[in-house]
Design a protein around this motif. Structure first.
Motif, short mmCIF file in Angstrom:
data_model
loop_
_atom_site.label_atom_id
_atom_site.label_comp_id
_atom_site.label_asym_id
_atom_site.label_seq_id
_atom_site.Cartn_x
_atom_site.Cartn_y
_atom_site.Cartn_z
N ARG A 69 0.88 -1.16 0.00
CA ARG A 69 0.00 0.00 0.00
C ARG A 69 0.92 1.22 0.00
N ARG B 228 -2.87 10.14 -2.06
CA ARG B 228 -3.82 9.02 -2.22
C ARG B 228 -3.09 7.70 -2.05
N GLU C 173 -6.53 2.60 -9.46
CA GLU C 173 -7.67 3.11 -8.70
C GLU C 173 -7.21 3.29 -7.26
N ALA D 86 -7.03 3.03 -3.32
CA ALA D 86 -7.44 1.94 -2.43
C ALA D 86 -8.60 2.39 -1.56
N SER D 87 -9.42 1.45 -1.15
CA SER D 87 -10.53 1.78 -0.27
C SER D 87 -9.98 2.20 1.09
N ASP D 88 -10.71 3.07 1.78
CA ASP D 88 -10.25 3.59 3.05
C ASP D 88 -10.57 2.67 4.23
N ASP D 89 -11.38 1.67 4.00
CA ASP D 89 -11.76 0.81 5.12
C ASP D 89 -10.64 -0.14 5.51
N GLY E 268 -9.88 -3.68 3.67
CA GLY E 268 -9.03 -3.81 2.50
C GLY E 268 -7.60 -4.20 2.82
#
Length: 80
Positions: free
Chosen positions: A40, A46, A70, A72-75, A78
């Motif tokens: 990550r 971002r 794209e 990454a999702s913030d949750d 993931g």
């Protein structure tokens, strides 16, 4: 033989190049079930989940838009 002024100009150019370069920060690293690492990374504010190959391309100056990444999702799910 280079003059002191020429040396100073080349040093300033090198510093400017480094400051203008895209910064890529690896915030975490995990491994998928098949053992492939996923990093990550933070690029321009971002987060993106990328493979080692994409990470290398980002470090060599490619932008996330050029690589069609794209965010990454913030949750936290993931990251598991």
């Amino acid at each position: 033989m280079r003059t002191p002024v020429a040396n100073q100009i080349s040093k300033r150019k090198a510093v400017a190049d480094v400051l203008n370069r895209q910064k890529v920060f690896v915030s975490s690293r995990r491994f998928r079930g098949d053992g492939q690492p996923i990093s990550r990374v933070l690029v321009s504010g971002r987060y993106y989940d990328v493979s080692d190959q994409l990470l290398d391309m980002l470090r060599h100056g490619a932008t996330p838009g050029e690589l069609e990444l794209e965010p990454a999702s913030d949750d936290a799910a993931g990251l598991q």
